[in-house]
Design a protein around this motif. Structure first.
Motif, PDB file in Angstrom:
ATOM      1  N   LYS A 135       4.927  -3.034   5.269  1.00 17.33           N
ATOM      2  CA  LYS A 135       6.278  -2.985   4.692  1.00 17.33           C
ATOM      3  C   LYS A 135       6.853  -4.393   4.473  1.00 17.33           C
ATOM      4  O   LYS A 135       7.440  -4.674   3.427  1.00 17.33           O
ATOM      5  CB  LYS A 135       7.217  -2.163   5.585  1.00 17.33           C
ATOM      6  N   LYS A 136       6.672  -5.260   5.461  1.00 11.10           N
ATOM      7  CA  LYS A 136       7.197  -6.625   5.333  1.00 11.10           C
ATOM      8  C   LYS A 136       6.506  -7.367   4.196  1.00 11.10           C
ATOM      9  O   LYS A 136       7.149  -8.111   3.439  1.00 11.10           O
ATOM     10  CB  LYS A 136       7.016  -7.387   6.653  1.00 11.10           C
ATOM     11  N   ASP A 145       7.776  -6.131   0.782  1.00 13.25           N
ATOM     12  CA  ASP A 145       9.084  -6.717   0.464  1.00 13.25           C
ATOM     13  C   ASP A 145       8.931  -8.128  -0.094  1.00 13.25           C
ATOM     14  O   ASP A 145       9.627  -8.520  -1.035  1.00 13.25           O
ATOM     15  CB  ASP A 145       9.978  -6.745   1.710  1.00 13.25           C
ATOM     16  N   SER A 185       9.926  -9.649  -3.850  1.00 15.46           N
ATOM     17  CA  SER A 185      10.780 -10.834  -3.989  1.00 15.46           C
ATOM     18  C   SER A 185      10.128 -11.916  -4.847  1.00 15.46           C
ATOM     19  O   SER A 185      10.795 -12.830  -5.328  1.00 15.46           O
ATOM     20  CB  SER A 185      11.115 -11.412  -2.610  1.00 15.46           C
ATOM     21  N   LEU A 243       7.541   4.162   2.485  1.00 12.63           N
ATOM     22  CA  LEU A 243       8.699   3.736   1.699  1.00 12.63           C
ATOM     23  C   LEU A 243       9.765   4.822   1.593  1.00 12.63           C
ATOM     24  O   LEU A 243       9.458   6.012   1.541  1.00 12.63           O
ATOM     25  CB  LEU A 243       8.249   3.329   0.287  1.00 12.63           C
ATOM     26  N   TYR A 297      13.710   4.168  -3.127  1.00  9.23           N
ATOM     27  CA  TYR A 297      13.119   2.834  -3.309  1.00  9.23           C
ATOM     28  C   TYR A 297      11.779   2.959  -4.026  1.00  9.23           C
ATOM     29  O   TYR A 297      11.482   2.213  -4.969  1.00  9.23           O
ATOM     30  CB  TYR A 297      12.952   2.230  -1.915  1.00  9.23           C
ATOM     31  N   THR A 339      10.841   1.596  -7.848  1.00 10.89           N
ATOM     32  CA  THR A 339       9.712   0.673  -8.043  1.00 10.89           C
ATOM     33  C   THR A 339       8.728   1.233  -9.067  1.00 10.89           C
ATOM     34  O   THR A 339       8.260   0.512  -9.964  1.00 10.89           O
ATOM     35  CB  THR A 339       8.986   0.429  -6.701  1.00 10.89           C
TER      36      THR A 339
END
Length: 387
Positions: free
Chosen positions: A140-141, A144, A148, A187, A191, A195
């Motif tokens: 998950k990190k 993200d 970005s 997720l 979201y 996406t």
């Protein structure tokens, strides 16, 4: 066409040839992770470890454990690779290096977004296989961070001078189409849907150019064509691979019109990329017919043909298109007769234009445990559903 017989052919090749090769030859029993630079017989010829290929192999064995059979050796292989990645693959903040030494020291900085995407896929599948919440958190990190970086994937390692010819590339939205479904279980629904919608729009409405009838690799930030080396380049294999991602999304979302459109584009890209003199699909083409800056433009690569097989058999299963089935047969015959090594396990990756073996390696900096086994699995399972 005997779909059951073909399904067995793909299954047996996967389970009896390809997966045993990587299980036996690639695991580094001393330091962890995997060797990917393997010669024709599977001997290691270089010990550098490329993060995106490490992630792909973790994903592959975890995926096979989750989807095919709960074989302990597959899970053990995936977990040891995942632990190596967790310990050495990033800078402590989930910025994933491009490559490491055999014992895990960084060699190349985190400039390549695909180190991130395949780490996400790897830890998403590992979480499914083990239930370990730490793996879910890493996936998950990292996801993200990927989102970005969409506007500038290379970050401070981008060599392009800003403001003169700013282009965006097809590869990232294409891979996100697949990645979003890969980690769907991690997720938030809204979201995920947002996406997916963005990725479908980018692939089908930005990089697919109806005025050309093909998908291009780069467009301007204003979504216009660029008459430059990078702006003219096309990669038929990339486009064809992306179309089976879109077919999967169309099926998942209940959108038959999206499936139909993806099938039509895939068929066009095969016709566009096919070498009418020697057979096989070109690696690169210039959309205006100019010479490319890629000197390997006319090579025939393993992944291009395997992804085409997946796209065509899925297209047939989903739409009943006879043209898809004909193209599948054409590419099946070329792929099995040219890329499969009849003497030693695993498949060749690189042929010259005439279809002769250019490099006898079975793995390297760019070829690892991914396209061949994933393609065999996808074709096996899709063929089982065909009538």
């Amino acid at each position: 066409m005997d779909f059951k017989l073909l399904a067995r052919q793909y299954r047996d090749e996967l389970l009896d040839n390809i997966l045993p090769f990587w299980l036996e030859k690639s695991q580094d029993r001393e330091f962890g992770g995997y060797f990917t630079c393997l010669d024709r017989k599977g001997n290691v010829f270089d010990t550098d470890k490329f993060i995106w290929l490490q992630g792909r192999e973790v994903w592959m064995f975890a995926s096979m454990y989750n989807k095919v059979e709960k074989r302990p050796e597959w899970l053990e292989c995936a977990v040891q690779g995942g632990e190596f990645l967790k310990k050495y693959g990033h800078d402590g903040n989930y910025n994933w290096y491009f490559s490491l030494t055999r014992d895990g020291r960084p060699l190349v900085e985190p400039y390549n977004i695909f180190s991130y995407t395949f780490a996400t896929m790897a830890f998403g599948q590992l979480h499914l296989a083990t239930g370990n919440p730490e793996y879910a958190e890493i996936a998950k990190k990292t996801f993200d961070i990927i989102l970005s970086k969409v506007d500038n994937p290379k970050g401070r390692w981008n060599k392009v001078h800003p403001g003169t010819r700013d282009l965006k590339n097809f590869a990232l939205p294409m891979i996100l189409c697949n990645l979003a479904l890969e980690i769907e279980h991690l997720l938030d629904k809204e979201y995920l849907e947002r996406t997916i919608d963005t990725c479908i729009h980018e692939v089908m409405d930005t990089f697919y150019r109806p005025e050309l009838g093909i998908i291009v690799e780069n467009v301007t930030l204003g979504n216009e064509l660029s008459d430059s080396f990078d702006g003219r380049i096309t990669n038929p294999g990339h486009a064809i691979e992306a179309m089976w991602f879109i077919m999967d999304l169309g099926e998942r979302l209940g959108r038959p019109e999206l499936i139909s459109r993806a099938v039509g584009i895939a068929l066009k890209m095969i016709d566009y990329g096919w070498d009418r003199e020697y057979g096989g699909i070109f690696y690169y083409k210039d959309r205006l017919g100019h010479p490319t800056q890629q000197l390997e433009w006319d090579q025939k690569l393993w992944w291009v043909h395997i992804e085409t097989l997946i796209s065509m058999i899925k297209g047939y299963r989903l739409t009943g298109s006879r043209e898809c089935l004909d193209k599948f047969e054409l590419v099946h015959d070329y792929t099995w007769s040219h890329f499969r090594d009849s003497e030693y396990p695993e498949w060749y990756g690189y042929l010259d234009r005439r279809g002769e073996v250019l490099l006898p390696l079975k793995g390297g900096k760019w070829k690892g445990c991914f396209h061949v086994p994933r393609g065999l699995y996808q074709c096996w399972k899709t063929l089982e559903e065909c009538k």
